[in-house]
Design an enzyme around this catalytic site. Structure first.
Site, PDB file in Angstrom:
ATOM      1  N   THR A  46      24.315 -58.294 -11.844  1.00 40.20           N
ATOM      2  CA  THR A  46      24.085 -59.162 -13.004  1.00 40.20           C
ATOM      3  C   THR A  46      24.607 -60.562 -12.732  1.00 40.20           C
ATOM      4  OG1 THR A  46      24.266 -57.257 -14.475  1.00 40.20           O
ATOM      5  CG2 THR A  46      24.525 -59.425 -15.486  1.00 40.20           C
ATOM      6  N   TYR A 135      30.596 -48.945  -5.577  1.00 42.29           N
ATOM      7  CA  TYR A 135      29.516 -49.325  -6.493  1.00 42.29           C
ATOM      8  C   TYR A 135      28.231 -48.666  -5.999  1.00 42.29           C
ATOM      9  CZ  TYR A 135      26.344 -52.712  -8.859  1.00 42.29           C
ATOM     10  OH  TYR A 135      25.358 -53.331  -9.613  1.00 42.29           O
ATOM     11  N   LYS A 165      31.467 -46.747  -9.595  1.00 44.87           N
ATOM     12  CA  LYS A 165      30.562 -47.315 -10.595  1.00 44.87           C
ATOM     13  C   LYS A 165      29.209 -46.687 -10.297  1.00 44.87           C
ATOM     14  CE  LYS A 165      28.456 -51.671 -12.184  1.00 44.87           C
ATOM     15  NZ  LYS A 165      27.045 -51.339 -12.002  1.00 44.87           N
ATOM     16  N   GLY A 190      26.833 -46.308 -15.129  1.00 42.67           N
ATOM     17  CA  GLY A 190      26.269 -47.647 -15.023  1.00 42.67           C
ATOM     18  C   GLY A 190      24.793 -47.773 -15.304  1.00 42.67           C
ATOM     19  N   ASP A 192      22.569 -48.291 -18.423  1.00 41.25           N
ATOM     20  CA  ASP A 192      22.552 -48.563 -19.873  1.00 41.25           C
ATOM     21  C   ASP A 192      21.473 -47.793 -20.616  1.00 41.25           C
ATOM     22  OD1 ASP A 192      23.970 -50.494 -18.467  1.00 41.25           O
ATOM     23  OD2 ASP A 192      23.402 -52.142 -19.781  1.00 41.25           O
ATOM     24  N   GLU A 193      20.286 -47.685 -19.986  1.00 40.91           N
ATOM     25  CA  GLU A 193      19.134 -47.105 -20.684  1.00 40.91           C
ATOM     26  C   GLU A 193      19.307 -45.625 -21.007  1.00 40.91           C
ATOM     27  OE1 GLU A 193      17.394 -50.514 -18.179  1.00 40.91           O
ATOM     28  OE2 GLU A 193      19.074 -49.111 -18.131  1.00 40.91           O
ATOM     29  N   SER A 209      24.975 -54.548 -17.925  1.00 39.73           N
ATOM     30  CA  SER A 209      24.666 -55.937 -18.285  1.00 39.73           C
ATOM     31  C   SER A 209      24.419 -56.108 -19.775  1.00 39.73           C
ATOM     32  CB  SER A 209      23.462 -56.428 -17.480  1.00 39.73           C
ATOM     33  OG  SER A 209      22.358 -55.557 -17.658  1.00 39.73           O
TER      34      SER A 209
END
Length: 301
Positions: A46, A135, A165, A190, A192-193, A209
């Site tokens: 992001t 990550y 992450k 990690g 979001d959706e 983000s």
């Protein structure tokens, strides 16, 4: 310390000419705290780290470090295709943030978990006083490796390993990592959706983000889920997904999302190539669509 709740993957604020605008980071941090965001993941995807110079990444780290407090946990992504650069960034961060993270080298891609552990071990040793996170974002890094196998190897070789992450929709791998060694490691979700999906798996920490823009909607989803109101929680998750789609349709989520911050009171400026920042008229159209969607009240204030 183990940070829980929402962690925002933050943008790299810029002036209109494309140079860094680190002066806004103090008000950016206050904005996040006000919206109950408990952490920052800086210099990540992001934050357009691949479009920044090494010196610019260091400037962002330094600027966020000046906002360091018990109210905002700072994780600095220091990964780079060059191991030497990644180690330099880790050393630079060692006395400035709360933790560091790296993604896998993404040009000459890694083909084994052992190589990934070797890379992470070198970087983690450059800031041995800080918790270290890997990550995991295979869609962008190309390192589509099994994270449970990573933990099995890394847990014996990286003393400051704190967690992962986990930016992937492989929920089986996520759950196995979360349960590894009795839940010893902090596996930050990690994606979001599918935030709502992580709740049934016991997730307690998230990095994303959209936690910049609509943090309140995720806390509401979590609240509804905990009260057993699954249908209502699912409806809000669908709205959060649609938020991402609306911004993406206007020119690509990364650039449009960064520019949208200005409508929330934090002017992060334009994006660097290849991302684009739309005109004011486009953002007016976005706000109209969000109003029709019924989520204006869930925008971060």
């Amino acid at each position: 310390m183990e940070v829980n709740n929402l962690i925002a993957a933050t943008y790299a604020p810029m002036h209109i000419d494309g140079s860094l605008n680190v002066n806004i980071i103090k008000s950016y941090s206050e904005f996040l705290i006000k919206n109950k965001v408990e952490g920052v993941f800086m210099n990540g995807s992001t934050g357009d780290f691949v479009s920044l110079t090494t010196e610019e990444r260091k400037q962002i780290t330094l600027a966020w470090s000046k906002t360091k407090s018990s109210n905002l946990y700072l994780i600095d992504h220091v990964g780079d295709p060059s191991l030497k650069v990644a180690k330099d960034l880790a050393a630079h961060a060692s006395n400035k943030v709360d933790a560091i993270a790296v993604l896998a080298p993404f040009y000459f891609k890694l083909n084994s978990v052992q190589k990934l552990v070797e890379y992470c071990k070198e970087v983690a040793a450059s800031a041995p006083n800080l918790p270290f996170y890997y990550y995991h974002i295979p869609l962008l890094s190309g390192a589509n490796l099994n994270m449970l196998e990573f933990l099995k190897l890394a847990s014996n070789q990286i003393p400051n390993l704190k967690g992962i992450k986990f930016t992937n929709n492989n929920l089986i791998d996520y759950l196995q990592c979360k349960n590894f060694q009795g839940g010893k490691y902090n596996i930050l979700f990690g994606f979001d959706e599918i935030f709502i999906s992580s709740l049934s798996l016991g997730a307690t920490g998230w990095v994303g983000s959209t936690y910049n823009h609509i943090a309140p909607i995720y806390y509401k989803i979590k609240e509804l889920f905990e009260f057993g109101k699954i249908a209502e929680a699912s409806e809000l998750q669908s709205k959060a997904i649609r938020f991402v789609q609306i911004l993406d349709e206007k020119g690509g989520f990364n650039g449009v999302g960064k520019g949208f911050m200005k409508t929330l009171g934090v002017d992060c400026g334009p994006s660097r190539f290849p991302h684009s920042t739309p005109t004011k008229k486009v953002y007016e159209e976005i706000k109209y669509e969000l109003d029709q969607l019924g989520i204006l009240d869930y925008l971060s204030k």
